[in-house]
Design a protein around this motif. Structure first.
Motif, PDB file in Angstrom:
ATOM      1  N   ASN A 158       0.807  -1.228   0.000  1.00  0.00           N
ATOM      2  CA  ASN A 158       0.000   0.000   0.000  1.00  0.00           C
ATOM      3  C   ASN A 158       0.838   1.274   0.000  1.00  0.00           C
ATOM      4  N   ILE A 159       1.960   1.262   0.726  1.00  0.00           N
ATOM      5  CA  ILE A 159       2.799   2.467   0.775  1.00  0.00           C
ATOM      6  C   ILE A 159       3.913   2.389  -0.260  1.00  0.00           C
ATOM      7  N   GLY A 160       4.636   1.277  -0.250  1.00  0.00           N
ATOM      8  CA  GLY A 160       5.683   1.111  -1.257  1.00  0.00           C
ATOM      9  C   GLY A 160       5.105   1.158  -2.657  1.00  0.00           C
ATOM     10  N   GLY A 161       3.929   0.549  -2.835  1.00  0.00           N
ATOM     11  CA  GLY A 161       3.282   0.559  -4.149  1.00  0.00           C
ATOM     12  C   GLY A 161       2.924   1.956  -4.597  1.00  0.00           C
ATOM     13  N   THR A 162       2.423   2.786  -3.669  1.00  0.00           N
ATOM     14  CA  THR A 162       2.071   4.165  -4.017  1.00  0.00           C
ATOM     15  C   THR A 162       3.311   4.956  -4.435  1.00  0.00           C
ATOM     16  N   LYS A 163       4.413   4.774  -3.720  1.00  0.00           N
ATOM     17  CA  LYS A 163       5.655   5.473  -4.101  1.00  0.00           C
ATOM     18  C   LYS A 163       6.121   5.041  -5.492  1.00  0.00           C
ATOM     19  N   ASN A 164       6.008   3.741  -5.775  1.00  0.00           N
ATOM     20  CA  ASN A 164       6.419   3.258  -7.088  1.00  0.00           C
ATOM     21  C   ASN A 164       5.525   3.792  -8.205  1.00  0.00           C
ATOM     22  N   ILE A 165       4.227   3.886  -7.905  1.00  0.00           N
ATOM     23  CA  ILE A 165       3.283   4.444  -8.884  1.00  0.00           C
ATOM     24  C   ILE A 165       3.610   5.914  -9.150  1.00  0.00           C
ATOM     25  N   LEU A 166       3.927   6.667  -8.105  1.00  0.00           N
ATOM     26  CA  LEU A 166       4.249   8.088  -8.273  1.00  0.00           C
ATOM     27  C   LEU A 166       5.563   8.271  -9.027  1.00  0.00           C
ATOM     28  N   GLU A 167       6.498   7.356  -8.800  1.00  0.00           N
ATOM     29  CA  GLU A 167       7.745   7.409  -9.571  1.00  0.00           C
ATOM     30  C   GLU A 167       7.447   7.213 -11.062  1.00  0.00           C
ATOM     31  N   PHE A 168       6.579   6.232 -11.362  1.00  0.00           N
ATOM     32  CA  PHE A 168       6.198   5.968 -12.752  1.00  0.00           C
ATOM     33  C   PHE A 168       5.449   7.158 -13.347  1.00  0.00           C
ATOM     34  N   ALA A 169       4.675   7.868 -12.514  1.00  0.00           N
ATOM     35  CA  ALA A 169       3.841   8.977 -12.992  1.00  0.00           C
ATOM     36  C   ALA A 169       4.652  10.122 -13.575  1.00  0.00           C
ATOM     37  N   CYS A 170       5.905  10.278 -13.127  1.00  0.00           N
ATOM     38  CA  CYS A 170       6.718  11.384 -13.651  1.00  0.00           C
ATOM     39  C   CYS A 170       7.916  10.886 -14.453  1.00  0.00           C
ATOM     40  N   GLU A 171       7.909   9.595 -14.810  1.00  0.00           N
ATOM     41  CA  GLU A 171       8.969   9.046 -15.645  1.00  0.00           C
ATOM     42  C   GLU A 171       8.642   9.295 -17.121  1.00  0.00           C
ATOM     43  N   ALA A 172       9.565   9.841 -17.849  1.00  0.00           N
ATOM     44  CA  ALA A 172       9.428  10.121 -19.284  1.00  0.00           C
ATOM     45  C   ALA A 172       8.409  11.226 -19.555  1.00  0.00           C
ATOM     46  N   LYS A 173       7.146  10.988 -19.233  1.00  0.00           N
ATOM     47  CA  LYS A 173       6.156  12.057 -19.380  1.00  0.00           C
ATOM     48  C   LYS A 173       5.246  12.064 -18.152  1.00  0.00           C
ATOM     49  N   LEU A 174       4.630  13.215 -17.891  1.00  0.00           N
ATOM     50  CA  LEU A 174       3.790  13.366 -16.709  1.00  0.00           C
ATOM     51  C   LEU A 174       2.438  12.689 -16.922  1.00  0.00           C
ATOM     52  N   LYS A 175       1.987  11.967 -15.883  1.00  0.00           N
ATOM     53  CA  LYS A 175       0.745  11.202 -15.997  1.00  0.00           C
ATOM     54  C   LYS A 175      -0.203  11.558 -14.849  1.00  0.00           C
ATOM     55  N   HIS A 176      -1.484  11.423 -15.103  1.00  0.00           N
ATOM     56  CA  HIS A 176      -2.476  11.576 -14.051  1.00  0.00           C
ATOM     57  C   HIS A 176      -2.462  10.335 -13.158  1.00  0.00           C
ATOM     58  N   VAL A 177      -2.670  10.546 -11.850  1.00  0.00           N
ATOM     59  CA  VAL A 177      -2.770   9.433 -10.907  1.00  0.00           C
ATOM     60  C   VAL A 177      -4.155   9.437 -10.286  1.00  0.00           C
TER      61      VAL A 177
END
Length: 802
Positions: free
Chosen positions: A534-553
């Motif tokens: 729940n916490i580690g997963g959220t951090k990983n999702i947020l890392e992916f959200a700003c990788e290469a291009k910005l994404k909505h979460v």
């Protein structure tokens, strides 16, 4: 005095307490106890009440006064120093008449000032500050009313006048004066009642004080005691909830002089503890299993408690009983710590801070095993409040690299074409997949799935969708499956998938969650526990959200992560603060959702567009009742209740919504283009009382009796011990009454609901986007009935023997 009255043509005897033709004065009336007494007096027939205090009422109290007056009362706050004769004279002799009030007929002197200190440190200023209210105030009220026809002259004294607790010589003396003065008034033929109050537990200045051997008085108990003292015409009454005279005597050495000798002899005894350390370690080290090692410690702890609490050897000591409720005070706990240190010797240092939150034998024994052995992998040992708070602050730190980069801009919500979905095989995920694939603007839904050796990802997904009757409703041509894991670095994706998806995905619908209601919030090596997912997963999702291009979460959060209400008593609907969960719980799931919301809040501040839908308890499909039973606490609990015929009488509500409704509302919130970042409380507005399940059970042919919580927990323990319980996996939630109450009915949210606040679960945001949100809701017990019908039709009743 008792009077006769005609009621429905018959004469009956009754005792009128107050009436609407008189004025009543309450000094200290703007304080907690005084205001509670005012409310009670209005219920008992009074109308005109003066609430006197040194200061004017604060906005909260003034609002409550206005509410009372809107219901027909005439409650008037007045500023008064009761120790000042001229101020009292002006109020009683002049102001009451000026305000066109009826004659003064009753006085409740509840004002008081504390200025504690040992007698060697007392000064006249400390004595006079207490005496001014107690002595001068009492004399002023007496002199100004002795020629009035009073019905009541009630003094709120204290048990300190009886027992003289250390540090309260001024308070004890002031209250002793009041007690004796009431006897003096009675000798003159004047009304007078003195009540030596113990500690009030819900209101007043002593709510946070722990007095050894004394249980706090509830508001209801206090008002009943006051009514008894007045109706029985008693001059002086002590209203104290004494739990143990023996424990109280540790604080008050001269207490024995007040007790019947037989009572004192029966409750006294020798408190020495003799434990041989070598024998203990020999027995402890002979055990190979951690549970057996813990049992060795538990046996020693039982012996300590029997000695400290003066119990007979035959008295059973409950391993899961709260120490404080057993009568263990802070001094006794120090005695236990010292005895444990003697037991452990040089092999283990036992510190008070380590044992601070160990409030049962079981928790204390498990903690000691952990200290001796080191934290075993997977051990679910309850952390201290300090450990929880520190870990929350550590976990909510978002890596500096996670932020919107220069030149990055997320596409407009209406232009989202490719979306990454996590948790597609969970509770909410399959329904989100159905909604997303049926949105015209979506061209592809990339489902992140953990790999399995038994079945391919497509086989697993199809099986789950088919079980939920969703397979035919989903446009599988839009679905792409990729192997990964939200708890792992780079989402567990292969490097080429990470690179490609980072560039092509426009938004993330994060529905993956690990739901384990009895898992404690602590560090573990596992990558599949609540905190990691729940916490580690959220951090990983947020890392992916700003990788290469910005994404909505878009994040599926939980309403259980919000323990607070705003000034109107409504569940807070803003991003959280880190301290909101301090001291609320030690369980991992609500804390993990709280921390996830904190991470999203920080991400928003760093330029990442994030929305969070805080969902209530998710139940089965609104049309079919389709749901799962494994690890489903709600329905396992209701099956247990039906099977055993009892449920606890503790009132609380469980907000819930069907899974398809949650998916539909979440999708509409996420794809609303008015705001790119927001948090929403997606809650049931008027959940049913839990006890209304009694009527649901009747439809299945079961009669349910509501019982005291102690009886319910006793039955639960018996069934768990016999290995015949549907709730064995949730044993930590029912191990003692305190844990149950803190989990269900002590939160500010439930307290507001119990007060009748119909707006407590109201959202100010969701209806603006989903206008029919509240219209689509049905009574929560209808959802429960439909889901249980589904479970029964699928053979689950037979499997559980009902």
């Amino acid at each position: 005095m008792p009077e006769l009255r005609n009621k429905a043509g018959e004469m009956e005897l009754y005792t009128p307490m107050f009436n609407d033709r008189s004025t009543y004065l309450i000094t200290g009336g703007l304080g907690g106890i005084g205001f509670v007494v005012c409310q009670w007096m209005l219920e008992m027939g009074a109308k005109h009440v003066l609430l006197a205090g040194r200061s004017l009422p604060n906005p909260s109290t003034l609002s409550k006064i206005n509410e009372l007056n809107s219901c027909g009362a005439n409650v008037i706050p007045v500023q008064l120093d009761v120790g000042n004769f001229s101020q009292c004279e002006k109020l009683i002799k002049t102001d009451i008449e000026k305000m066109s009030l009826p004659s003064l007929r009753g006085v409740m002197h509840a004002a008081g000032t504390l200025s504690d200190g040992l007698i060697s440190n007392q000064e006249w200023s400390k004595l006079s500050s207490t005496f001014t209210t107690k002595v001068e105030g009492t004399l002023n009220l007496h002199k100004l009313t002795e020629n009035l026809s009073l019905e009541h002259f009630v003094i709120f004294s204290s048990f300190s006048a009886l027992f003289g607790p250390p540090g309260q010589c001024n308070h004890a003396a002031g209250n002793m004066f009041e007690d004796n003065f009431i006897h003096y008034r009675n000798s003159m033929g004047l009304p007078g009642t003195s009540v030596n109050w113990g500690q009030w537990g819900e209101v007043g200045v002593a709510t946070e004080i722990d007095i050894p051997g004394i249980n706090p008085i509830s508001n209801l108990q206090g008002l009943k005691a006051l009514e008894y003292a007045l109706k029985s015409q008693r001059t002086q009454t002590a209203a104290i909830n004494i739990k143990s005279f023996v424990i109280l005597a540790k604080l008050l050495p001269y207490l024995s002089t007040y007790l019947d000798e037989r009572i004192w002899t029966k409750n006294s005894g020798n408190s020495s503890i003799a434990i041989k350390s070598d024998e203990f370690w020999e027995l402890y080290d002979s055990k190979d299993v951690l549970e057996e090692k813990a049992e060795v410690i538990k046996e020693q702890l039982r012996s300590m408690l029997r000695s400290i609490l003066k119990l007979d050897d035959s008295d059973k000591v409950d391993d899961n009983a709260n120490f404080q409720e057993m009568g263990v005070d802070s001094l006794m706990f120090v005695e236990i710590k010292n005895s444990l240190q003697s037991l452990m010797g040089e092999r283990l240092i036992v510190s008070a801070s380590t044992l601070k939150d160990c409030n049962t034998i079981t928790i204390l024994a498990d903690t000691l095993v952990e200290l001796i052995e080191g934290a075993p992998a997977g051990a679910n040992i309850k952390p201290t409040a300090e450990e929880v708070n520190a870990l929350i602050r550590e976990d909510c730190q978002l890596p500096e690299s996670i932020k919107a980069k220069e030149g990055q801009n997320a596409v407009n919500v209406g232009d989202i074409r490719t979306i990454l979905l996590t948790g597609c095989t969970g509770t909410l995920g399959p329904y989100m997949l159905e909604r997303l694939t049926n949105l015209a603007q979506i061209s592809q839904v990339v489902c992140l799935m953990r790999p399995s050796k038994k079945h391919s990802m497509q086989e697993r997904l199809n099986k789950i969708l088919d079980e939920k009757s969703l397979l035919s409703k989903i446009n599988l041509g839009k679905v792409r499956l990729v192997s990964g894991n939200v708890a792992l670095e780079h989402l567990g994706l292969e490097p080429e998938n990470w690179s490609e998806l980072s560039q092509n995905v426009d938004a993330i619908a994060h529905c993956a969650a690990h739901v384990e209601h009895t898992d404690y919030y602590r560090k573990k090596e596992s990558k599949s526990d609540t905190r990691a997912v729940n916490i580690g997963g959220t951090k990983n999702i947020l890392e992916f959200a700003c990788e290469a291009k910005l994404k909505h979460v878009f994040n599926a959060s939980s309403i259980i992560s919000v323990p607070n209400v705003d000034e109107e008593g409504i569940v807070v609907e803003t991003w959280p603060n880190v301290e909101d969960m301090d001291g609320v719980t030690s369980f991992a799931y609500p804390i993990s959702k709280h921390v996830s919301d904190l991470l999203l809040k920080e991400a928003v501040e760093r330029g990442i567009p994030c929305k969070a839908a805080r969902l209530p308890l998710i139940v089965g499909d609104s049309e079919t009742g389709c749901c799962t039973i494994e690890s489903n606490h709600l329905f396992l609990r209701y099956i247990f209740i039906m099977k055993n015929g009892i449920m606890p009488s503790v009132p609380f509500a469980i907000p819930m919504l069907p899974v398809d409704v949650c998916a539909d509302v979440s999708t509409r919130l996420f794809f609303d283009n008015r705001e790119s970042s927001q948090v929403y409380n997606v809650n049931h507005l008027k959940p049913d009382l839990d006890q209304e399940f009694v009527e649901v059970a009747k439809k299945f042919g079961y009669h349910i009796e509501t019982v005291e919580l102690s009886e319910f927990t006793k039955k639960f323990k018996e069934t768990v011990e016999s290995k015949d319980s549907t709730l064995s996996a949730f044993a930590d939630l029912y191990k003692d009454e305190d844990t149950f109450l803190s989990h269900y009915s002590r939160s500010p949210v439930i307290k507001q609901w119990l007060k009748g606040n119909e707006k407590v679960f109201l959202s100010s945001k969701v209806p603006n986007i989903v206008p029919d949100f509240y219209e689509m809701q049905r009574p929560t017990m209808e959802y429960v009935y439909k889901d249980l019908m589904f479970l029964k039709g699928n053979g689950w009743f037979d499997k559980f023997g009902i």
